[in-house]
Design an enzyme around this catalytic site. Sequence first.
Site, PDB file in Angstrom:
ATOM      1  N   GLU A   1       0.858  -1.193   0.000  1.00 51.20           N
ATOM      2  CA  GLU A   1       0.000   0.000   0.000  1.00 51.20           C
ATOM      3  C   GLU A   1       0.886   1.232   0.000  1.00 51.20           C
ATOM      4  OE1 GLU A   1      -2.412   0.722   3.488  1.00 51.20           O
ATOM      5  OE2 GLU A   1      -1.534  -0.925   4.595  1.00 51.20           O
TER       6      GLU A   1
ATOM      7  N   ASP B   1      -3.672   7.454  11.957  1.00 47.96           N
ATOM      8  CA  ASP B   1      -2.262   7.105  12.079  1.00 47.96           C
ATOM      9  C   ASP B   1      -1.636   7.604  13.363  1.00 47.96           C
ATOM     10  OD1 ASP B   1      -1.491   5.609   9.721  1.00 47.96           O
ATOM     11  OD2 ASP B   1      -2.152   7.388   8.612  1.00 47.96           O
TER      12      ASP B   1
END
Lengths: 407, 262
Positions: free
Chosen positions: B49, B60
């Site tokens: 990815e 994140d």
Amino acid sequence: MKSHFGKYGGAYVPEMLIPALEELENAYIDAKKDKKFEKEFEDLLKNYSGRPTPLIFAKNLTEKLGGAKIYLKNEGLNHTGAHKITHCLGQALIAKRLGKKRLIAETGAGQHGVATATVAAKLGFACTVYMGEEDIKRQRPNVFLMERLGAKVAPVGFGSKTLKDAVNAAIKDWIENVEDTHYLLGSVVGPHPFPTMNRDFQSIVGSEIRKQLRETEGLLPDYVVACVGGGSNAMGAFTNFIKDKSVKLIGVEAGGRGKKIGDNATRFPTGSVGVVEGYKSYFLQDSDGQLQKTHSISAGLDYPGIGPELSLLHDKKRVGFVSVTDMEAVEAVDVLSKTEGIITALESAHAVSYALKLAPTLSKEKVIVVNLSGRGDKDLFILAKAFNDKKFYEFLKEYISELGIGS
Amino acid sequence: MNLIDQKLAQIKNDSRIGIMAHTVVGFPSVEKTIEIVKILEEAGADMVELQIPFSDPLADGPTIMKACEDSLARGIKVKDSFIVMKKLAKEIKIPLLFMCYYNIVFKYGVEKFCKDAKEAGASGIIVPDMPVDEEGDEHLLEYCQKYKLYNIQVISSFSPDHRVKLNAEKAEGFVYVTSRRGTTGVKENLDSQLSKNLERIKKFFSIPIAVGFGISSKEQIGSLLGKAEIAVIGSAIIDVIRDSKENEIEKNVSKFLKEMVF
């Protein structure tokens, strides 16, 4: 419950947050139907926060400007010094119903952080407040207050180190600790149901304005003016008047130090529609969708997004938007202090500044209500700098040397 | 047939657990990203990815967030990610996916993003802050289907059944399950309830399961055998890149990933 305002709003969040948002929405729907909740909320607003806040006729200022009558809704008289305590009390009561043990919040100016720390102390929650490192520098006194109130202030050192980054950090904490933690989001932004819930809690401001003005003037205001960061005080003042077409609603944004990108926080007309921090609205962003740096002398307006309902009201032309620069806001603090004896927060001073321009252009029968969202105590250091108060610097120097530090 | 399906069939055939590696485009530079992905393929990654850097990456943790910040500070634009995708898709055989936050897709134009991503050679996209509930206004799933791009749904191992079911109805290719509550980032131990939750989730899906968040060791990956088909390694690779001297990045990334592969 409606999760969108036209095409704006929604809940654009990672799947792991959706159960918490569903739980919150359901608890809020239940609470709204519960007379006991209403009573407890009203009792805290009245007997803890000090509502209703006064609507003051600014006689001296009105005479000085020679135009429309100016009224000031003094939200700065709330406990903790700003309107923020209202949605903090509301949400904390919801968090109690959900059995949460910990409140987390983001803060820009520190007003929402102080209010959250306050209700956490009062209602028995542990509390962590996320605050950008830039804002900590600007608003140290509020950091001190939050810590005295027993909250942990967590500095946020990524991104632009301001309010938007504090929101990100708080959301991440929530994702991790959703079981026992309520995220007490401090404005009418973020994913559904926050914009609706905070607007509902804050709408008491507009309801009081309506009632108070009916008693003194026997009529509706012609203008309601409020500063707009995320938009909580503005939606609070505006909501009750949206249906009254004769009442003009004006949101005042931070014009900062100029029109250049990064020098202000005016979402209109420079922003564009995007999806960030869980909601769709106007944001200050580049053509790739990266949020842009913003600036305002007032930390509370230094934010690239705006509440989704305000975006809809903007598109429908129901709320007009103007901006006021840092310097104009500082001048407005000075004018209001000397004419009315009210030292207002720099955020609210943006609304005052616009009223100073607007009032002389209107006839004497017209009525402007300015929402003073907070008081200016927290801005002591910024104002001392802005007014170049040498004696204040000397005081600081002496204070530090007395403590035997910094040498 | 989507490259992802071919790869998944191959992993199944080999009775092993597949590896999806992750990297942030432009970290530490566009040229290095290209080299890193080639090395990842060589070292045994089954898919990669490519994260398009974003200013406000909600899901994140600090490691990837900092990598995004560094990349943006170097002036990396969305179009650079498409250039990297295009170049890599020609040079390597494993499927590549774009991972990004929805505002990137939205500003680019949802249909145009899907069309261009497919043309550049992407096999799928992962957009963690675009829940199926908002599809009505956004049409992301619709355009993914139109351009034959897999939209990989991200759910949590703690997602309640009604949410798992809702996602299962829309999921294609494989489903990405986050191993714990929280954001991306290396953790020593996987969540103690992970196995039980994966068993629960598996019942809802006919497609394979990828598990990500916090994976950084062979033992962790081994513990997923039989419970998931793919292990996702993200922040751990970024850590290796960050801790390496520039001329040793490829060597260190290769060594790290080879240790992960079964």
